[in-house]
Design a protein around this motif. Structure first.
Motif, mmCIF file in Angstrom:
data_model
loop_
_atom_site.group_PDB
_atom_site.id
_atom_site.type_symbol
_atom_site.label_atom_id
_atom_site.label_comp_id
_atom_site.label_asym_id
_atom_site.label_seq_id
_atom_site.Cartn_x
_atom_site.Cartn_y
_atom_site.Cartn_z
ATOM 1 N N GLY A 116 6.659 15.452 -9.840
ATOM 2 C CA GLY A 116 7.972 15.972 -9.467
ATOM 3 C C GLY A 116 8.211 15.990 -7.970
ATOM 4 N N LEU A 117 7.256 15.478 -7.205
ATOM 5 C CA LEU A 117 7.402 15.449 -5.748
ATOM 6 C C LEU A 117 8.649 14.679 -5.334
ATOM 7 C CD1 LEU A 117 6.250 15.934 -2.861
ATOM 8 C CD2 LEU A 117 4.973 13.792 -3.146
ATOM 9 N N PHE A 118 8.879 13.540 -5.979
ATOM 10 C CA PHE A 118 10.017 12.693 -5.634
ATOM 11 C C PHE A 118 11.066 12.718 -6.737
ATOM 12 C CE2 PHE A 118 6.330 10.548 -3.568
ATOM 13 C CZ PHE A 118 6.709 10.785 -2.260
ATOM 14 N N LYS A 119 12.322 12.586 -6.321
ATOM 15 C CA LYS A 119 13.404 12.448 -7.292
ATOM 16 C C LYS A 119 13.264 11.111 -8.010
ATOM 17 C CE LYS A 119 17.319 14.237 -6.348
ATOM 18 N NZ LYS A 119 18.615 14.585 -5.759
ATOM 19 N N ALA A 120 12.901 10.082 -7.254
ATOM 20 C CA ALA A 120 12.640 8.749 -7.808
ATOM 21 C C ALA A 120 11.795 7.985 -6.803
ATOM 22 C CB ALA A 120 13.942 8.003 -8.080
ATOM 23 N N ILE A 121 11.032 7.027 -7.314
ATOM 24 C CA ILE A 121 10.203 6.165 -6.461
ATOM 25 C C ILE A 121 10.590 4.720 -6.738
ATOM 26 C CG2 ILE A 121 7.866 5.332 -5.953
ATOM 27 C CD1 ILE A 121 6.817 8.024 -6.939
ATOM 28 N N TYR A 122 10.786 3.958 -5.675
ATOM 29 C CA TYR A 122 10.924 2.514 -5.789
ATOM 30 C C TYR A 122 9.683 1.932 -5.131
ATOM 31 C CZ TYR A 122 12.604 -2.228 -5.541
ATOM 32 O OH TYR A 122 12.725 -3.580 -5.682
ATOM 33 N N ALA A 123 8.735 1.524 -5.944
ATOM 34 C CA ALA A 123 7.489 0.941 -5.447
ATOM 35 C C ALA A 123 7.610 -0.575 -5.544
ATOM 36 C CB ALA A 123 6.306 1.458 -6.253
ATOM 37 N N TYR A 124 7.762 -1.227 -4.400
ATOM 38 C CA TYR A 124 7.927 -2.675 -4.336
ATOM 39 C C TYR A 124 6.571 -3.319 -4.067
ATOM 40 C CZ TYR A 124 9.637 -7.218 -2.793
ATOM 41 O OH TYR A 124 9.864 -8.560 -2.664
ATOM 42 N N GLU A 125 6.111 -4.120 -5.009
ATOM 43 C CA GLU A 125 4.828 -4.806 -4.921
ATOM 44 C C GLU A 125 3.670 -3.861 -4.588
ATOM 45 O OE1 GLU A 125 5.660 -7.831 -1.943
ATOM 46 O OE2 GLU A 125 6.287 -9.239 -3.495
ATOM 47 N N PRO A 126 3.548 -2.735 -5.325
ATOM 48 C CA PRO A 126 2.439 -1.829 -5.012
ATOM 49 C C PRO A 126 1.102 -2.499 -5.290
ATOM 50 C CG PRO A 126 3.428 -1.231 -7.103
ATOM 51 C CD PRO A 126 4.296 -2.320 -6.506
ATOM 52 N N VAL A 127 0.096 -2.208 -4.459
ATOM 53 C CA VAL A 127 -1.217 -2.820 -4.660
ATOM 54 C C VAL A 127 -1.906 -2.262 -5.897
ATOM 55 C CG1 VAL A 127 -1.540 -3.463 -2.257
ATOM 56 C CG2 VAL A 127 -2.331 -1.226 -3.042
ATOM 57 N N ALA A 128 -1.430 -1.157 -6.412
ATOM 58 C CA ALA A 128 -1.899 -0.592 -7.684
ATOM 59 C C ALA A 128 -0.731 0.167 -8.286
ATOM 60 C CB ALA A 128 -3.079 0.347 -7.472
ATOM 61 N N SER A 129 -0.549 0.059 -9.617
ATOM 62 C CA SER A 129 0.588 0.737 -10.226
ATOM 63 C C SER A 129 0.244 1.439 -11.535
ATOM 64 C CB SER A 129 1.742 -0.242 -10.459
ATOM 65 O OG SER A 129 1.323 -1.296 -11.289
ATOM 66 N N THR A 130 -0.873 1.107 -12.155
ATOM 67 C CA THR A 130 -1.255 1.786 -13.392
ATOM 68 C C THR A 130 -2.111 2.989 -13.059
ATOM 69 O OG1 THR A 130 -3.293 0.519 -13.656
ATOM 70 C CG2 THR A 130 -1.281 -0.422 -14.634
ATOM 71 N N LEU A 148 0.837 -1.201 0.000
ATOM 72 C CA LEU A 148 0.000 0.000 0.000
ATOM 73 C C LEU A 148 0.875 1.255 0.000
ATOM 74 C CD1 LEU A 148 -2.749 1.377 0.069
ATOM 75 C CD2 LEU A 148 -2.738 1.096 2.569
ATOM 76 N N GLY A 149 2.015 1.204 0.685
ATOM 77 C CA GLY A 149 2.931 2.347 0.697
ATOM 78 C C GLY A 149 3.447 2.692 -0.691
ATOM 79 N N GLY A 150 3.683 1.676 -1.514
ATOM 80 C CA GLY A 150 4.103 1.915 -2.899
ATOM 81 C C GLY A 150 3.011 2.577 -3.705
ATOM 82 N N ALA A 151 1.779 2.097 -3.525
ATOM 83 C CA ALA A 151 0.650 2.702 -4.240
ATOM 84 C C ALA A 151 0.413 4.131 -3.773
ATOM 85 C CB ALA A 151 -0.605 1.857 -4.056
ATOM 86 N N VAL A 152 0.538 4.378 -2.470
ATOM 87 C CA VAL A 152 0.362 5.730 -1.944
ATOM 88 C C VAL A 152 1.452 6.655 -2.491
ATOM 89 C CG1 VAL A 152 0.454 7.128 0.178
ATOM 90 C CG2 VAL A 152 -0.964 5.070 0.096
ATOM 91 N N ALA A 153 2.688 6.171 -2.602
ATOM 92 C CA ALA A 153 3.774 6.980 -3.176
ATOM 93 C C ALA A 153 3.453 7.351 -4.625
ATOM 94 C CB ALA A 153 5.097 6.222 -3.097
ATOM 95 N N LEU A 154 2.986 6.377 -5.403
ATOM 96 C CA LEU A 154 2.627 6.651 -6.795
ATOM 97 C C LEU A 154 1.437 7.609 -6.876
ATOM 98 C CD1 LEU A 154 3.026 3.026 -8.180
ATOM 99 C CD2 LEU A 154 4.543 4.978 -8.622
ATOM 100 N N MET A 155 0.490 7.460 -5.959
ATOM 101 C CA MET A 155 -0.665 8.351 -5.918
ATOM 102 C C MET A 155 -0.220 9.792 -5.614
ATOM 103 S SD MET A 155 -4.170 7.407 -3.827
ATOM 104 C CE MET A 155 -3.958 5.654 -4.001
ATOM 105 N N MET A 156 0.710 9.939 -4.651
ATOM 106 C CA MET A 156 1.207 11.278 -4.306
ATOM 107 C C MET A 156 1.923 11.912 -5.492
ATOM 108 S SD MET A 156 2.523 11.061 -0.357
ATOM 109 C CE MET A 156 3.680 9.720 -0.662
#
Length: 109
Positions: free
Chosen positions: A77-91, A63-71
């Protein structure tokens, strides 16, 4: 849960760990009913802004990965890079759907 990874990275990075509201050691501050996963993203985004962490690297699991992608979709441009490991949603469609789904209540066992 990520202490081993953080200790390895501390030589090169300032590492901060944040529990999502109602997860880990954090208090469950989710109001009922109608609290959505997008509300989690709003809460974490507010914390990131208040701490002046825009432009940082972000790691999120499940869920943290999905929340990062949502943010990032809320503030490109909020993050320099995101590593989303097993996000519950990614598209884009998955994140849009997740943002409209009410967050499940916390079970008291």
């Amino acid at each position: 849960a990520l202490n081993a990874q953080a200790s390895t990275l501390r030589g090169s990075f300032r590492c901060l760990a944040m529990d999502l509201p109602g997860h880990g050691d954090s208090a469950d501050v989710r109001p009922r009913p109608g609290f959505h996963y997008r509300d989690l993203a709003d809460m974490v985004l507010c914390s990131i802004r208040n701490m002046g962490l825009e432009g940082c690297y972000c790691f999120g699991h499940s869920l943290g990965g999905a929340v990062a992608l949502m943010m990032e979709s809320m503030q490109p441009g909020l993050f320099k890079a995101i590593y989303a490991y097993e996000p519950v949603a990614s598209t884009a469609a998955g994140l849009q759907y997740l943002s409209s789904v009410p967050s499940p209540p916390t079970a008291l066992l």
